[in-house]
Design a protein around this motif. Structure first.
Motif, short mmCIF file in Angstrom:
data_model
loop_
_atom_site.label_atom_id
_atom_site.label_comp_id
_atom_site.label_asym_id
_atom_site.label_seq_id
_atom_site.Cartn_x
_atom_site.Cartn_y
_atom_site.Cartn_z
N SER A 25 1.16 3.60 2.09
CA SER A 25 1.75 3.87 3.40
C SER A 25 2.97 3.01 3.67
N GLN A 63 2.90 6.92 12.74
CA GLN A 63 1.68 6.26 13.22
C GLN A 63 1.99 5.39 14.42
N LYS A 92 9.46 13.64 10.49
CA LYS A 92 9.40 14.01 9.08
C LYS A 92 10.24 15.25 8.79
N PHE A 135 9.54 5.30 10.33
CA PHE A 135 8.41 5.29 9.40
C PHE A 135 8.13 3.88 8.88
N THR A 143 0.84 -1.19 0.00
CA THR A 143 0.00 0.00 0.00
C THR A 143 0.88 1.24 0.00
N GLN A 156 6.44 13.06 0.65
CA GLN A 156 5.28 12.18 0.57
C GLN A 156 5.07 11.36 1.83
N LEU A 157 6.03 11.41 2.77
CA LEU A 157 5.88 10.67 4.02
C LEU A 157 4.76 11.27 4.86
N PRO A 158 4.12 10.46 5.72
CA PRO A 158 3.09 11.03 6.61
C PRO A 158 3.69 12.06 7.56
N ARG A 173 1.22 2.14 16.18
CA ARG A 173 0.57 0.87 15.87
C ARG A 173 -0.25 0.32 17.03
N SER A 186 4.66 1.71 9.60
CA SER A 186 3.80 1.44 8.45
C SER A 186 3.15 0.06 8.51
#
Length: 483
Positions: A276, A479, A347, A405, A274, A473-475, A481, A409
């Motif tokens: 991400s 995130q 980021k 990252f 995906t 383009q990285l979030p 988990r 992911s």
């Protein structure tokens, strides 16, 4: 990790509110599991020591095998083949090992990897032909999926609050290993020349480079024993989760949770690709390509004669500067990386560090111009190299941030091995291509005076521009988990 996961469950009693108030946006930092992280770091330390211990004598060993037929200029070519084939072999198998670790557990795959590294380094020390050297290094690449699995375990032992603190330790390990490994190789190679009373037998005359390989193998065996005795399995389906009557779990039963996780572990790779997952992976591959290109160009530029645009350093001076770079780089990552991530975010730090690659490359032609203008290598070059060091330190924060990252992911821990395997495969391919690409471009640039002999640096700066776009383009946030 158990305590972390339980912290997200709600204790049931008569005073439990039906609507839970929102938590503070700033989560408290979870303490690192120091024993498990320490064991994992020790395992990671054994591998760079073993792999870098061959560097001081590999060129001499190849020359003594007679494969170059007296042409000293061809020694580097054959040494490059040996190292590139290692990464090719690793690229072919590292994903398989990572996927296997999602099914049978992390520890069995680490046992195979450490055992393979131990056998291959012993075979390297007993090699008497070029092709036996190649086979031993390829054997290490084929059997060794440890790099991806260890990063997976690091991700499973941490959460979003302490991940930066843990991943900051990885550059320190490689800096220490990169210092100790060459020291072992350089000191213990050809022991019959240094200590003839102790190593006078025919064995040492026939295998003059076996001793440093044997010492490296002993370190790998010690690491293997330590892992078997003290390291705990981190794959959730391989240890029984604890459930109590006072907790409310999302899953209806342990069996159902285990079934879901196992099905995730066996899901097709295509379903994992995906955006991400792919975007951090592509960033990592580009970082690996650009970094390995820089690492092979730096000593090449240092050793190139001044009339060809280099600095004309002798091996001792090159070694001193590389050692200084490695020590300061590792110390900075360990002391300040986690704090900087907490301060400006992963980021933003990644984008800043990627932007440092262009001045890092630009310093090479600038130093060539300084030498040409001043007619000698003097204090001006020293200041230029110190500025180079600053750029190197900032650039190398890319690794810690992109590991975060990639780890974040993964939709669940049970596919984290596969995702780390995919990313390690892409990085291995990049590292197999990078050295040949960079050194060939360097030679062509100097031979044909392309852009004044600096075409190689322009090409790499353009690639760094592509990486800067990928970084955007990285979030915006890593995130969690666990949520």
């Amino acid at each position: 990790m158990d305590s972390t996961s339980h912290s997200h469950k709600t204790t049931v009693n008569e005073t439990t509110p039906l609507v839970v108030p929102a938590k503070d946006s700033k989560k408290s930092k979870t303490p690192l599991p120091k024993l498990q992280i320490g064991i994992l770091i020790t395992l990671q330390l054994a591998e760079p020591i073993a792999s870098t211990s061959i560097f001081p004598y590999i060129n001499q060993l190849i020359g003594e095998l007679g494969i170059t037929r007296g042409d000293d200029a061809a020694v580097g070519y054959y040494a490059g083949i040996i190292e590139s084939l290692f990464f090719v072999a690793q690229a072919l198998t590292v994903l398989k090992w990572s996927r296997l670790s999602d099914r049978i557990g992390r520890k069995p795959v680490l046992v195979i990897g450490l055992s393979g590294a131990c056998i291959s380094i012993l075979c390297f020390g007993l090699s008497t032909t070029f092709w036996s050297l190649v086979i031993s290094r390829c054997l290490c690449g084929f059997l060794n999926g440890n790099v991806g699995v260890m990063k997976t375990m690091m991700g499973e032992l941490t959460d979003s609050t302490n991940m930066a603190q843990a991943f900051a330790l990885i550059p320190i390990v490689w800096s220490i290993g990169g210092f100790i490994g060459p020291l072992i190789g350089g000191t213990l190679a050809r022991p019959q020349d240094h200590w003839p009373a102790l190593f006078a037998g025919p064995f040492w005359r026939n295998y003059p480079y076996f001793l440093p390989c044997a010492v490296a193998a002993c370190l790998l065996v010690l690491a293997l024993v330590m892992m078997l005795m003290f390291l705990e399995e981190t794959l959730s389906t391989k240890h029984q989760p604890k459930f109590t009557s006072t907790t409310v779990s999302v899953s209806s039963s342990p069996d159902r949770e285990s079934l879901v996780k196992n099905s995730m572990a066996n899901m097709p790779l295509r379903s994992l690709l995906t955006p991400s997952v792919v975007i951090p992976m592509a960033n990592y591959a580009m970082v690996a390509l650009l970094d390995v290109s820089f690492r092979v160009l730096m000593p090449l530029f240092f050793s190139t004669p001044t009339y060809l645009g280099g600095l004309g350093f002798d091996p001792a001076v090159i070694g001193s500067w590389l050692a200084l770079f490695g020590i300061i780089d590792g110390a900075f990552q360990g002391l300040f990386f986690a704090r900087i991530v907490d301060w400006i975010g992963p980021k933003r730090l990644f984008c800043v560090s990627v932007s440092c690659y262009a001045p890092l490359m630009a310093m090479f032609p600038i130093m060539s111009w300084i030498v040409h203008a001043r007619g000698e290598v003097d204090y001006a070059i020293t200041f230029a190299l110190l500025f180079h060091l600053v750029m190197i330190v900032i650039w190398h924060t890319t690794y810690g941030t992109i590991y975060m990252f990639i780890t974040a992911s993964a939709p669940t821990n049970n596919v984290l091995g596969a995702i780390n395997g995919l990313s390690q495969t892409s990085a291995a391919v990049a590292r197999a291509i990078g050295p040949a690409l960079a050194t060939s471009l360097f030679a062509v640039s100097k031979e044909h005076k392309l852009l004044g002999g600096n075409a190689v640096f322009v090409v790499l700066i353009m690639l760094a521009g592509g990486l800067r776009w990928l970084a955007s383009q990285l979030p915006d946030e890593v995130q969690n988990r666990d949520e």
